[in-house]
Enzyme design. Structure first.
Site, PDB file in Angstrom:
ATOM      1  NE  ARG A 116      -4.786  -5.599   1.444  1.00 20.13           N
ATOM      2  CZ  ARG A 116      -3.836  -5.261   2.305  1.00 20.13           C
ATOM      3  NH1 ARG A 116      -3.953  -4.187   3.039  1.00 20.13           N
ATOM      4  NH2 ARG A 116      -2.758  -6.006   2.443  1.00 20.13           N
TER       5      ARG A 116
ATOM      6  CE  LYS B 163       3.934  -6.321   5.550  1.00 19.56           C
ATOM      7  NZ  LYS B 163       4.499  -5.043   5.993  1.00 19.56           N
TER       8      LYS B 163
ATOM      9  CD  GLU C 231       4.649  -3.471  11.455  1.00 18.67           C
ATOM     10  OE1 GLU C 231       3.459  -3.592  11.109  1.00 18.67           O
ATOM     11  OE2 GLU C 231       5.126  -3.949  12.492  1.00 18.67           O
TER      12      GLU C 231
HETATM   13  P1  ATP Z   1       0.318  -7.045   4.794  1.00 22.81           P
HETATM   14  O1  ATP Z   1      -1.153  -7.205   4.927  1.00 22.81           O
HETATM   15  O2  ATP Z   1       0.932  -7.844   3.713  1.00 22.81           O
HETATM   16  O3  ATP Z   1       1.045  -7.193   6.092  1.00 22.81           O
HETATM   17  P2  ATP Z   1       0.368  -4.312   5.239  1.00 22.81           P
HETATM   18  O4  ATP Z   1      -0.677  -3.420   4.731  1.00 22.81           O
HETATM   19  O5  ATP Z   1       0.271  -4.655   6.681  1.00 22.81           O
HETATM   20  O6  ATP Z   1       0.480  -5.570   4.323  1.00 22.81           O
HETATM   21  P3  ATP Z   1       2.377  -2.340   5.351  1.00 22.81           P
HETATM   22  O7  ATP Z   1       3.825  -2.497   5.510  1.00 22.81           O
HETATM   23  O8  ATP Z   1       1.622  -1.713   6.463  1.00 22.81           O
HETATM   24  O9  ATP Z   1       1.797  -3.771   5.008  1.00 22.81           O
HETATM   25  O10 ATP Z   1       2.034  -1.622   3.979  1.00 22.81           O
HETATM   26  C1  ATP Z   1       2.634  -0.457   3.485  1.00 22.81           C
HETATM   27  C2  ATP Z   1       1.692   0.168   2.514  1.00 22.81           C
HETATM   28  O11 ATP Z   1       1.386  -0.736   1.462  1.00 22.81           O
HETATM   29  C3  ATP Z   1       0.378   0.539   3.180  1.00 22.81           C
HETATM   30  O12 ATP Z   1       0.058   1.857   2.826  1.00 22.81           O
HETATM   31  C4  ATP Z   1      -0.592  -0.449   2.630  1.00 22.81           C
HETATM   32  O13 ATP Z   1      -1.876   0.099   2.514  1.00 22.81           O
HETATM   33  C5  ATP Z   1       0.000  -0.777   1.259  1.00 22.81           C
HETATM   34  N1  ATP Z   1      -0.420  -2.109   0.809  1.00 22.81           N
HETATM   35  C6  ATP Z   1      -0.216  -3.282   1.426  1.00 22.81           C
HETATM   36  N2  ATP Z   1      -0.789  -4.286   0.755  1.00 22.81           N
HETATM   37  C7  ATP Z   1      -1.378  -3.739  -0.340  1.00 22.81           C
HETATM   38  C8  ATP Z   1      -2.140  -4.252  -1.435  1.00 22.81           C
HETATM   39  N3  ATP Z   1      -2.425  -5.544  -1.538  1.00 22.81           N
HETATM   40  N4  ATP Z   1      -2.566  -3.379  -2.373  1.00 22.81           N
HETATM   41  C9  ATP Z   1      -2.265  -2.082  -2.282  1.00 22.81           C
HETATM   42  N5  ATP Z   1      -1.565  -1.528  -1.283  1.00 22.81           N
HETATM   43  C10 ATP Z   1      -1.119  -2.336  -0.319  1.00 22.81           C
HETATM   44 MG    MG Z   2      -0.033  -2.977   7.943  1.00 19.91          MG
END
Ligand code: ATP
Ligand code: MG
Length: 557
Positions: A260, A270, A34
């Protein structure tokens, strides 16, 4: 994975079987960020999993922005994310994709659900909806709007889209099961009214699909075969499957979840990283202390080391914490092998070689790297006055101190053996210079008289060296789990995560360093010429990492 010799992880096993048994002709994965922040180390893991699987199974990986949340998203994030993926060394298949380019399709599918009697417009307030939803232990109650006629729902949805209603006054919900033990199936919201412009679609829409309604259908539209995501989406899978079963989608993606990446001493959210930026705790998203990909880049981390680390930690269904020392180990290993050596004196103390002619400059030729001849040679000017680090000299010391002591000898790295004779003090009584003698014939040789030097110290010519600014970075948090178990991460900031030192002295050849070029400053650590601030007129180097792990040994720095 990039490392084909490591044992298969569960995703590789699933994909191999799907290909062998013909369930899938060609692997299609995607990385779906996102655009609401910069990518961090956790995303690097997800990138390496998705692009890595595509690479090793002859498939393709898409880059798709999951941009259903316009208020929090921006073009700046869209661009930084693309830069980061490319910098890590991956190339997505085809154009960059956007969930927002499927908005009309999602809307049409929402109408399909309404026409099937599987979605309805609900007028409960957010608070009422929460009460109706029930809890993990108590079932929910049906909304009083659940049995609206299909005609009424079609009319109301069209009017929601036509901006006739206020934000928050109505939503479109899937009609599934208010008593389901899975909260995600209790008539989830699929469209909200949000009267905001979108960075891609402008003013076209005032209703936006929820992430849950959009996500699986995006994959189906793109023919993604394996939708890989993290474990928190496991409970959403039944909902995604429900949508796919009820809609005329062109393909049926399957979702698989892995744990994760959760590195110690690090935040990977983020939202919290944005807080550090917004509150000016760090200079920007790409501050070298940030665990963002662009921050690590500016810090001197290499794509090779980050990818290696992502391989090393493995891909499992567990949600454990990974020691951040593993990442530091990966970068040290990489730089030890690849970074040219150089000398930099951080706290200069002047040594005067009383038996060396004034004005003479001797150009010593030394290897750029001790075991990589192909990296060539460099020239080090030796002069009557040189600088060493203050910590490398003592008037008196016991045998453990293997550096310069009054009346004793030391080897100048890549140069002569010298002996210290006397000290010179300033008005305050502090030592401002040490008078020494060069022991003749000791370039690459031991002294003829058999009196060997006690150790080796680094040095720079006082007259030929160049003053630089060093930014000495360290971990941003002193707590192993700064935001876990009720910890308030802002309370665990390391006050010494950045120490700026001006007037450090480097060997003159380093003036030519390009931004982002990385060196080992001998005995000090790995340093990178700052991506933005380094120039010939004002050289700036960032400390990537020290030569040894000082955190695990002492429990702190
Ligand atoms: P955040 O919690 O930092 O906002 P998010 O999961 O909301 O992270 P996205 O932009 O939705 O951020 O993530 C894109 C991809 O990265 C998703 O498929 C998510 O599962 C993966 N991702 C995010 N954080 C991690 C992590 N710590 N380890 C592995 N994959 C991750
Ligand atoms: Mg997300």
């Amino acid at each position: 994975m990039t490392d084909n010799t490591s044992p298969s992880n569960f995703l590789q096993t699933i994909i191999r079987e799907d290909l062998e048994e013909g369930r899938v002709d060609k692997l299609v994965t995607r990385f779906p960020p996102e655009p609401n922040g910069y990518l961090h180390l956790g995303h690097a893991k997800s990138i390496s999993v998705n692009f890595g699987l595509a690479e090793s199974f002859g498939g393709v990986c898409h880059l798709r922005f999951d941009d259903t949340n316009p208020e929090k998203e921006s073009q700046e994030y869209i661009e930084s994310i693309q830069d980061d993926v490319r910098w890590l060394g991956y190339q997505w298949h085809g154009e960059v994709r956007f969930a927002s380019s499927y908005f009309q399709q999602f809307y049409d599918w929402a109408i399909d659900l309404v026409e099937q009697g599987n979605a309805y417009v609900c007028d409960l307030t957010a608070e009422e909806a929460r009460e109706y939803r029930g809890t993990l232990t108590a079932p929910g109650k049906n909304s009083p709007f659940r049995d609206r006629s299909i005609e009424e729902n079609i009319d109301l949805l069209a009017r929601m889209k036509a901006a006739e209603f206020a934000e928050g006054s109505r939503v479109l919900r899937a009609k599934i099961d208010m008593a389901s033990p899975n909260m995600n199936l209790r008539d989830p919201i699929i469209y909200r009214i949000r009267k905001v412009a979108h960075h891609q679609t402008g003013e076209d829409w005032c209703i936006y699909p929820t992430y849950d309604f959009a996500h699986g259908q995006e994959d189906a539209i793109e023919g993604v075969t394996h939708s890989i995501c993290t474990l928190e989406f496991e409970d959403h899978r039944p909902l995604y499957d429900w949508f796919i079963e009820h809609l005329p989608v062109p393909s049926r993606p399957r979702q698989y979840e892995f744990g994760r990446l959760n590195p110690s001493y690090t935040i990977t959210s983020k939202r919290k990283l944005k807080q550090l930026v917004d509150q000016a705790i760090v200079s920007a998203w790409d501050d070298p202390r940030m665990p963002t990909i662009s921050g690590m880049r500016r810090r001197g981390y290499t794509p090779r080391a980050i990818r290696k680390f992502c391989d090393m930690v493995g891909t499992t269904r567990g949600d454990g914490v990974v020691d951040v020392a593993m990442l530091e180990h990966a970068i040290r290993d990489d730089l030890n092998e690849n970074a040219p050596r150089a000398m930099c004196v951080i706290n200069p103390l002047k040594l005067v070689m009383t038996n060396y002619p004034e004005g003479q400059v001797e150009q010593l030729t030394v290897a750029a790297h001790p075991s990589r001849a192909e990296l060539g040679d460099r020239t080090l000017p030796f002069t009557r006055e040189i600088m060493i680090d203050r910590e490398d000299f003592r008037e008196q010391a016991n045998k453990k101190f293997k550096r310069l002591v009054l009346g004793k000898r030391v080897r100048l790295r890549n140069a002569y053996v010298i002996e210290a004779d006397s000290v010179e003090r300033d008005d305050s009584g502090e030592i401002c210079a040490v008078h020494c003698r060069v022991i003749e014939g000791t370039l690459g040789e031991n002294p003829d008289d058999g009196v060997k030097p006690k150790g080796v110290v680094h040095w720079v010519s006082a007259s030929e060296g160049v003053a630089v600014e060093l930014r000495l970075y360290d971990r941003l948090f002193t707590h192993e789990a700064p935001d876990k178990g009720g910890e308030e991460f802002m309370e665990h900031l390391n006050p010494e995560s950045l120490v700026v030192k001006k007037d450090c002295l480097v060997e003159p050849g380093l003036v030519q360093a390009e931004p982002e070029q990385i060196f080992q400053f001998e005995r000090e650590g790995y340093f990178v010429a700052d991506r933005y601030d380094h120039s010939v007129e004002h050289p700036v180097f960032n400390k990537t990492i020290g030569l040894r792990d000082t955190w695990t040994r002492t429990g702190n720095q």
